[in-house]
Enzyme design. Structure first.
Site, PDB file in Angstrom:
ATOM      1  N   LYS A 156      32.667 -32.206  40.744  1.00 40.18           N
ATOM      2  CA  LYS A 156      31.303 -32.236  41.276  1.00 40.18           C
ATOM      3  C   LYS A 156      31.211 -33.087  42.533  1.00 40.18           C
ATOM      4  O   LYS A 156      30.441 -32.778  43.436  1.00 40.18           O
ATOM      5  CB  LYS A 156      30.313 -32.746  40.225  1.00 40.18           C
ATOM      6  CG  LYS A 156      30.017 -31.709  39.178  1.00 40.18           C
ATOM      7  CD  LYS A 156      28.732 -32.007  38.430  1.00 40.18           C
ATOM      8  CE  LYS A 156      28.461 -30.934  37.386  1.00 40.18           C
ATOM      9  NZ  LYS A 156      27.371 -31.285  36.466  1.00 40.18           N
ATOM     10  N   LYS A 179      35.369 -18.140  34.902  1.00 39.24           N
ATOM     11  CA  LYS A 179      34.250 -18.114  33.967  1.00 39.24           C
ATOM     12  C   LYS A 179      32.983 -17.625  34.673  1.00 39.24           C
ATOM     13  O   LYS A 179      32.754 -17.972  35.831  1.00 39.24           O
ATOM     14  CB  LYS A 179      34.046 -19.553  33.479  1.00 39.24           C
ATOM     15  CG  LYS A 179      33.394 -19.670  32.133  1.00 39.24           C
ATOM     16  CD  LYS A 179      33.402 -21.129  31.689  1.00 39.24           C
ATOM     17  CE  LYS A 179      31.979 -21.650  31.635  1.00 39.24           C
ATOM     18  NZ  LYS A 179      31.837 -22.984  31.101  1.00 39.24           N
ATOM     19  N   LYS A 231      26.537 -19.598  36.618  1.00 39.36           N
ATOM     20  CA  LYS A 231      25.127 -19.340  36.918  1.00 39.36           C
ATOM     21  C   LYS A 231      24.932 -18.959  38.368  1.00 39.36           C
ATOM     22  O   LYS A 231      24.041 -18.208  38.722  1.00 39.36           O
ATOM     23  CB  LYS A 231      24.295 -20.596  36.648  1.00 39.36           C
ATOM     24  CG  LYS A 231      23.950 -20.799  35.194  1.00 39.36           C
ATOM     25  CD  LYS A 231      23.089 -22.037  35.018  1.00 39.36           C
ATOM     26  CE  LYS A 231      22.856 -22.338  33.551  1.00 39.36           C
ATOM     27  NZ  LYS A 231      22.213 -23.626  33.312  1.00 39.36           N
TER      28      LYS A 231
END
Ligand code: TRP
Length: 330
Positions: free
Chosen positions: A115, A197, A200
């Site tokens: 992040k 994966k 969103k």
């Protein structure tokens, strides 16, 4: 809590609408867990602050996630469903636990490294101490089990380490939480990039609230291969295998059964069938969601009741912690 069912804590951040991946990997399991466990389901809005957001958008996303929890069938009378920010003990305990978490161990967190690389303009301390707030979420409720995906495993490990460390110094205070391995939740991959994966933010992500037409289009556009036969082979046929996984997770049939079912089928028919089971699975959730989202008063009343129940429990642990470490009680 009143009965002797084990306690589960789980939370999701209000950031964007959850995807089919979140649904099959986590949310669908929550629905099943609530039968056998005492569950706390939190909209972890404080965690969402580690990334800069429009206040209006955060508010909307939080309300929307609350509505979605209920629409999924999580029962607010049997479980505790609440906004994390409505229970002040989360942040209070978090400060205390910060003093028992080492910079060295937080530094090792993969998610923090990822992040901070992604948001290099805003590497705030919240991003760094995120796992401590998460540990507080879990430890406040004497949680037995936490359902975690691969990406949260390290964070649960830190929560356990902090609990053990604290208990060693002050005596039994926190239950040391275990990870909950659910009924094999599906790991849903991206439709355009089945090596990653489903996220969103990916434009191929199927959101739980997508229109049936949109869902069908996204499935029809999904990347496949030139072999033109439907069978399970994740390394050579990642796209098809991903869709078989989705189909299997929704229908409850085994991968073998699903492969057999489509043995003679072309990709077009297979995709259509996959699209249809997704649409049918999500339809009742969407219908309920649409009823709920316009009923803000009802959602707020559920959140209020949840926060009160959570506060009662959280206070007991928090109070115990304060006593143990020598904070004055009046
Ligand atoms: N960090 C989790 C995630 O991003 C969300 C979360 C916050 C959580 N607190 C939690 C999950 C406590 C389980 C238990 O997915």
């Amino acid at each position: 809590m009143e009965n002797n069912k084990k306690i589960i804590f789980s939370g999701m951040q209000p950031s964007g609408t959850p995807t089919l991946g979140n649904y099959l990997g986590a949310l669908k399991n929550w629905n099943i867990m609530q039968k056998d466990y005492r569950c706390l389901f939190s909209v972890v809005d404080l965690h969402a602050l580690t990334v800069r957001r429009e206040p209006k958008e955060l508010r909307q996303a939080s309300l929307s996630l609350m509505a979605l929890y209920i629409a999924l069938g999580l029962d607010p009378s049997e479980n505790i469903i609440f906004y994390q920010s409505q229970v002040p003990q989360h942040t209070q305990l978090s400060w205390i636990l910060n003093c028992y978490a080492y910079v060295g161990e937080l530094n090792r967190m993969t998610q923090y490294k990822e992040k901070s690389a992604k948001h290099s303009e805003n590497i705030n301390s919240g991003l760094f101490t995120y796992p401590v707030l998460m540990a507080s979420d879990i430890l406040l409720y004497q949680t037995d089990c936490v359902p975690v995906g691969e990406d949260q495993r390290q964070h649960l490990e830190i929560a356990r380490d902090i609990a053990i460390r604290f208990n060693n110094i002050y005596g039994e205070t926190f239950k040391v939480p275990e990870s909950y391995i659910g009924k094999a939740g599906a790991r849903v991959m991206g439709l355009q990039d089945p090596e990653k994966k489903m996220s969103k933010s990916g434009d191929d992500a199927i959101s739980i609230l997508d229109d049936p037409k949109v869902i069908m289009n996204k499935v029809k556009r999904a990347v496949t291969d030139s072999d033109a036969r439907v069978y399970y082979d994740p390394s050579n046929k990642p796209g098809i295998s991903n869709m078989l996984n989705i189909y299997s997770a929704i229908t409850g049939k085994s991968i073998e059964e699903c492969s057999e079912e489509f043995a003679g089928a072309g990709y077009g028919d297979f995709k259509k069938a996959v699209g249809e089971v997704i649409i049918n699975e999500l339809e009742p959730v969407q219908k309920k969601y649409n009823e709920l989202i316009s009923n803000k008063d009802y959602l707020n009343s559920i959140a209020k009741e949840g926060a009160e129940k959570a506060q009662n429990l959280a206070f007991r642990t928090y109070n115990k912690v304060c006593k143990k470490i020598g904070l004055i009680q009046i």
